[in-house]
Scaffold this motif. Structure first.
Motif, mmCIF file in Angstrom:
data_model
loop_
_atom_site.group_PDB
_atom_site.id
_atom_site.type_symbol
_atom_site.label_atom_id
_atom_site.label_comp_id
_atom_site.label_asym_id
_atom_site.label_seq_id
_atom_site.Cartn_x
_atom_site.Cartn_y
_atom_site.Cartn_z
ATOM 1 N N ARG A 187 0.856 -1.184 0.000
ATOM 2 C CA ARG A 187 0.000 0.000 0.000
ATOM 3 C C ARG A 187 0.888 1.229 0.000
ATOM 4 N NH1 ARG A 187 -0.617 2.466 5.025
ATOM 5 N NH2 ARG A 187 -0.085 1.227 6.868
ATOM 6 N N MET A 188 0.341 2.342 -0.439
ATOM 7 C CA MET A 188 1.077 3.594 -0.448
ATOM 8 C C MET A 188 1.245 4.105 0.981
ATOM 9 S SD MET A 188 1.842 4.093 -3.600
ATOM 10 C CE MET A 188 2.613 5.702 -3.347
ATOM 11 N N ASN A 189 2.394 4.699 1.228
ATOM 12 C CA ASN A 189 2.686 5.341 2.508
ATOM 13 C C ASN A 189 3.326 6.693 2.175
ATOM 14 O OD1 ASN A 189 3.065 5.792 5.264
ATOM 15 N ND2 ASN A 189 5.070 4.794 5.266
ATOM 16 N N GLY A 190 2.489 7.696 1.930
ATOM 17 C CA GLY A 190 2.985 8.958 1.385
ATOM 18 C C GLY A 190 3.413 8.741 -0.054
ATOM 19 N N ASP A 191 4.665 9.077 -0.361
ATOM 20 C CA ASP A 191 5.186 8.876 -1.710
ATOM 21 C C ASP A 191 5.863 7.517 -1.867
ATOM 22 O OD1 ASP A 191 4.377 11.416 -2.512
ATOM 23 O OD2 ASP A 191 6.253 12.345 -1.851
ATOM 24 N N ASP A 192 5.913 6.729 -0.806
ATOM 25 C CA ASP A 192 6.603 5.437 -0.828
ATOM 26 C C ASP A 192 5.595 4.298 -0.850
ATOM 27 O OD1 ASP A 192 8.841 7.048 -0.476
ATOM 28 O OD2 ASP A 192 8.801 6.795 1.713
ATOM 29 N N VAL A 193 6.108 3.087 -1.025
ATOM 30 C CA VAL A 193 5.274 1.891 -0.942
ATOM 31 C C VAL A 193 5.691 1.086 0.280
ATOM 32 C CG1 VAL A 193 4.703 -0.330 -1.995
ATOM 33 C CG2 VAL A 193 4.759 1.730 -3.402
ATOM 34 N N LEU A 194 4.715 0.728 1.092
ATOM 35 C CA LEU A 194 4.941 -0.125 2.248
ATOM 36 C C LEU A 194 4.514 -1.536 1.876
ATOM 37 C CD1 LEU A 194 5.724 0.061 5.327
ATOM 38 C CD2 LEU A 194 3.264 0.081 5.778
ATOM 39 N N SER A 195 5.362 -2.530 2.182
ATOM 40 C CA SER A 195 5.013 -3.906 1.851
ATOM 41 C C SER A 195 5.281 -4.830 3.033
ATOM 42 C CB SER A 195 5.811 -4.401 0.632
ATOM 43 O OG SER A 195 7.186 -4.547 0.948
ATOM 44 N N ASN A 196 4.550 -5.935 3.054
ATOM 45 C CA ASN A 196 4.787 -7.053 3.966
ATOM 46 C C ASN A 196 4.822 -8.325 3.129
ATOM 47 O OD1 ASN A 196 2.407 -5.599 6.172
ATOM 48 N ND2 ASN A 196 4.610 -5.436 6.377
#
Length: 232
Positions: free
Chosen positions: A106-115
């Motif tokens: 999912r997006m986290n600001g301008d970055d992508v957060l992943s698990n």
């Protein structure tokens, strides 16, 4: 003749500009596989999955990179030989990547957060990825500014001739003592001092490039440049 030749050489030096930047890419490893934690990743319940235009592209995280592509209206996750269709689920985009496991993003600001969840295991720690080429472009801008701010001196005849260049090897200064100005070897003395300054500048630029790529492949947003000073 020596003085006239020195003037022509000084003009030639002032017109030089040398700067090379080669964009390279590192081998990829699997997203989220670097670290694992028994705790569950955040679920972001009630949050919509990111729109395609935000998340499509190449993304760089510590140790590797992945791509999210759009094909026939579907979003597809790609990394190495693994790929899977991304589907919205509780605020995430989730893809099964058999036989390795499942990835969610999912997006986290301008970055992508992943698990990443290995098969028959639990969700790992959050892994943050930066947009690949935008991140590198920002770092090269910082590199340009850093190189422009640097200054390197080369000397000959015990400091009677001093040539100064910037971090891109562009001449920015020339000092000639009265003793050197009357020398029949003035042209050679300027070339010698210039070559010494350029060598120091090239050494520093190589190190600054190494710092840029180290930061990029470590998925760091900013470059921390080390001490670039060189002895005169």
């Amino acid at each position: 003749m020596a003085r006239e030749g020195a003037r022509l050489l000084a003009i030639t030096l002032a017109s030089q500009c040398v700067f090379f930047l080669v964009v390279q890419r590192a081998p990829h490893s699997f997203a989220g596989a670097l670290r694992r934690s028994p705790r569950l990743g955040r679920t972001a319940c009630g949050v919509d999955a990111p729109p395609a235009e935000q998340i499509v592209g190449a993304w760089r995280y510590i140790g590797g990179a992945y791509a999210i592509k759009e094909s026939d209206g579907q979003l597809v996750f790609h990394e190495n030989n693994l790929q899977g269709e991304l589907r919205p689920e509780a605020g995430w985009l989730v893809a099964d990547l058999p036989p390795a496991g499942t990835i969610r993003l999912r997006m986290n600001g301008d970055d992508v957060l992943s698990n990443f969840k290995p098969t028959n295991s639990e969700w790992g720690e959050d892994v943050t990825a930066l947009r690949e080429w935008k991140s590198l472009s920002d770092k090269t801008v910082a590199l340009d500014q850093k190189l422009d701010s640097l200054s390197f001196m080369g000397k000959s005849l015990n400091g009677a001739v001093v040539v100064t260049v910037d971090g891109r090897q562009r001449p920015s200064g020339l000092k000639i003592s009265d003793e050197a100005a009357n020398s029949q070897q003035l042209g050679s003395l300027i070339v010698e001092a210039h070559n010494k300054a350029v060598q120091k500048s090239m050494t520093s630029m190589t190190e600054r490039l190494r710092e840029v790529y180290a930061a990029h492949f470590s998925a760091k947003r900013e470059v921390v440049f080390g001490n670039a000073e060189q002895p005169a």
